[in-house]
Design a protein around this motif. Structure first.
Motif, short mmCIF file in Angstrom:
data_model
loop_
_atom_site.label_atom_id
_atom_site.label_comp_id
_atom_site.label_asym_id
_atom_site.label_seq_id
_atom_site.Cartn_x
_atom_site.Cartn_y
_atom_site.Cartn_z
N ARG A 120 0.91 -1.30 0.03
CA ARG A 120 0.05 -0.04 -0.02
C ARG A 120 0.92 1.19 0.16
O ARG A 120 0.74 2.11 -0.66
N SER A 121 1.67 1.37 1.10
CA SER A 121 2.33 2.67 1.32
C SER A 121 3.76 2.45 0.40
O SER A 121 4.45 3.48 0.15
N GLY A 122 4.48 1.23 0.17
CA GLY A 122 5.78 0.99 -0.58
C GLY A 122 6.88 1.19 0.61
O GLY A 122 7.97 0.69 0.08
N ARG A 123 6.63 1.41 1.71
CA ARG A 123 7.83 1.62 2.63
C ARG A 123 8.41 0.06 2.99
O ARG A 123 7.54 -1.06 2.88
N ALA A 124 9.48 -0.15 3.26
CA ALA A 124 9.98 -1.49 3.24
C ALA A 124 11.27 -1.57 4.17
O ALA A 124 11.84 -0.69 4.53
N VAL A 125 11.47 -2.85 4.58
CA VAL A 125 12.89 -3.12 4.96
C VAL A 125 13.58 -4.17 4.31
O VAL A 125 12.88 -5.27 3.79
N ARG A 126 14.79 -4.02 3.89
CA ARG A 126 15.57 -4.69 2.83
C ARG A 126 16.63 -5.48 3.72
O ARG A 126 17.43 -4.75 4.35
N MET A 127 16.74 -6.72 3.59
CA MET A 127 17.67 -7.74 4.59
C MET A 127 18.80 -8.29 3.64
O MET A 127 18.29 -8.90 2.56
N ARG A 128 20.34 -8.27 3.66
CA ARG A 128 21.11 -8.96 3.08
C ARG A 128 21.70 -9.95 4.06
O ARG A 128 22.03 -9.63 5.07
N PHE A 129 21.87 -11.20 3.32
CA PHE A 129 22.52 -11.99 4.31
C PHE A 129 23.25 -13.04 3.45
O PHE A 129 23.01 -14.40 3.67
N GLU A 130 24.06 -12.81 2.91
CA GLU A 130 25.16 -13.53 1.97
C GLU A 130 25.87 -14.63 2.92
O GLU A 130 26.32 -14.35 3.87
N GLY A 131 25.68 -15.90 2.59
CA GLY A 131 26.52 -16.97 3.15
C GLY A 131 25.76 -17.69 4.30
O GLY A 131 26.38 -18.49 5.09
N PHE A 132 24.70 -17.12 4.71
CA PHE A 132 23.86 -17.69 5.70
C PHE A 132 23.22 -19.11 5.29
O PHE A 132 22.40 -18.89 4.13
N PRO A 133 23.25 -20.19 5.85
CA PRO A 133 22.79 -21.49 5.55
C PRO A 133 21.34 -21.69 5.86
O PRO A 133 20.58 -22.43 5.25
N PHE A 134 20.71 -20.92 6.97
CA PHE A 134 19.38 -21.09 7.35
C PHE A 134 18.45 -19.82 7.57
O PHE A 134 19.51 -18.59 7.75
N LEU A 135 17.57 -19.68 7.38
CA LEU A 135 16.79 -18.60 7.42
C LEU A 135 15.44 -18.75 8.14
O LEU A 135 14.62 -19.75 7.64
N GLY A 136 15.02 -17.97 9.12
CA GLY A 136 13.73 -18.20 9.92
C GLY A 136 12.73 -17.07 9.67
O GLY A 136 13.37 -15.75 9.58
N LEU A 137 11.64 -17.31 9.34
CA LEU A 137 10.48 -16.15 8.94
C LEU A 137 9.40 -16.59 10.06
O LEU A 137 8.79 -17.54 10.04
N TRP A 138 9.19 -15.53 10.81
CA TRP A 138 8.23 -15.82 12.02
C TRP A 138 7.33 -14.76 12.45
O TRP A 138 8.02 -13.68 12.39
N THR A 139 6.00 -14.67 13.04
CA THR A 139 5.49 -13.96 13.75
C THR A 139 4.63 -14.78 14.88
O THR A 139 4.68 -15.78 14.77
N LYS A 140 4.40 -14.23 15.78
CA LYS A 140 3.63 -14.90 16.96
C LYS A 140 1.99 -14.73 16.48
O LYS A 140 1.30 -13.95 16.84
N GLU A 141 1.68 -15.68 15.81
CA GLU A 141 0.47 -16.03 15.33
C GLU A 141 -0.48 -16.16 16.47
O GLU A 141 -0.31 -17.04 17.28
N PRO A 142 -1.63 -15.94 16.57
CA PRO A 142 -2.50 -14.97 15.33
C PRO A 142 -2.34 -13.54 15.85
O PRO A 142 -2.58 -13.26 16.96
#
Length: 290
Positions: free
Chosen positions: A221-243
């Motif tokens: 909607r607004s276009g605001r964003a966070v960009r992350m760079r993580f070269e060389g990392f073998p694992f990635l987690g994406l999480w929120t405390k649902e719901p």
């Protein structure tokens, strides 16, 4: 608290856990991007995960004939670091082993965490040194939580994870915070993954062998964003405390939760790193506010 600041951005870091507690884009009307650690929802901002990432079976492991108890994500996030250096653009903090840490984790270590601010980009560096006489076994990971939504009038579902090119990946499934060894597809040759709380209804998305090194959390909607760079990392987690929690975490890891089963040897833990005496390990990732 220590502050890094320039004309565009301001970052604040706590001595407890060397934890990033605020990252503001000043030229966007002092827009705060970091989750404020509301205790009734989730009382952390961006903890550093060390000396393990994820959970151990029964919170236990074996090493050199002894059994140790170590809680999920380790102890660094709950300890006070020592100041090494602080300028308007750079902060370096240190944690060393103590008699108390050796009760949970019988290794000598030195952990240096650095924050460097350049424009709207914050680079987070980790250095792990082994001052001991035996191999150092460890994992380390990030757990930054970003406000989502960022602006009034937006909702969680207005946001998406956006990739620089079409990507494909599966998630590693969890049970009780431990990996089951099973996977399920999430995305196939797509450049966006829309957010929904349903996406996290089976706990975090844990990724391995993914084919990207940058990830953007963007408001459609607004276009605001966070960009992350993580070269060389073998694992990635994406999480929120649902719901319903108004934040989402993007977590590059060197390490991951253990597999379901009985406690085992730390050296056999999935994702564990080994550092020889007098050696050091260094890596970094960055957060850019857009």
């Amino acid at each position: 608290m220590y502050v890094l600041e320039n004309e565009q951005a301001r970052a604040t870091v706590q001595i407890r856990g060397a934890e990033l507690s605020s990252f503001v884009r000043k030229d966007f009307g002092n827009l705060e991007y970091i989750w404020p650690a509301e205790p009734s929802v989730w009382a952390r901002h961006a903890p550093v995960l060390f000396p393990i990432v994820g959970r151990l079976p029964e919170n236990q492991y074996q090493h050199a004939g002894r059994t140790y108890t170590l809680s999920q994500h380790g102890f660094a996030r709950d300890l006070d670091f020592t100041l090494v250096r602080h300028t308007p653009a750079e902060l370096v903090l240190e944690l060393r082993d103590t008699a108390a840490t050796r009760q949970q984790y019988p290794f000598a270590f030195q952990l240096l965490i650095s924050y460097r601010l350049a424009g709207p980009m914050l680079t987070v560096g980790w250095e792990v040194h082994n001052p001991g006489t035996e191999e150092l076994l460890f994992s380390i990971g990030a757990h930054p939580a970003f406000r989502c939504p960022l602006l009034p009038g937006e909702v969680f579902e207005d946001y998406a994870f956006v990739f620089d090119q079409p990507v494909s990946f599966s998630r590693h499934l969890l049970r009780g915070g431990l990996l089951t060894g099973e996977t399920e597809p999430v995305l196939h040759q797509a450049t966006e993954l829309p957010l929904s709380y349903e996406l996290f209804s089976r706990d975090a998305l844990v990724l391995q062998n993914f084919d990207f090194t940058h990830l953007t959390l963007r408001s459609q909607r607004s276009g605001r964003a966070v960009r992350m760079r993580f070269e060389g990392f073998p694992f990635l987690g994406l999480w929120t405390k649902e719901p319903g929690a108004p934040f989402v975490c993007i977590e590059p890891w060197h390490g991951v939760a253990s597999l379901v089963g009985p406690p085992g040897e730390l050296v056999d833990k999935k994702g564990i790193l080994t550092l020889a005496p007098e050696q050091e390990y260094a890596t970094s990732y960055s957060i850019t506010l857009e």
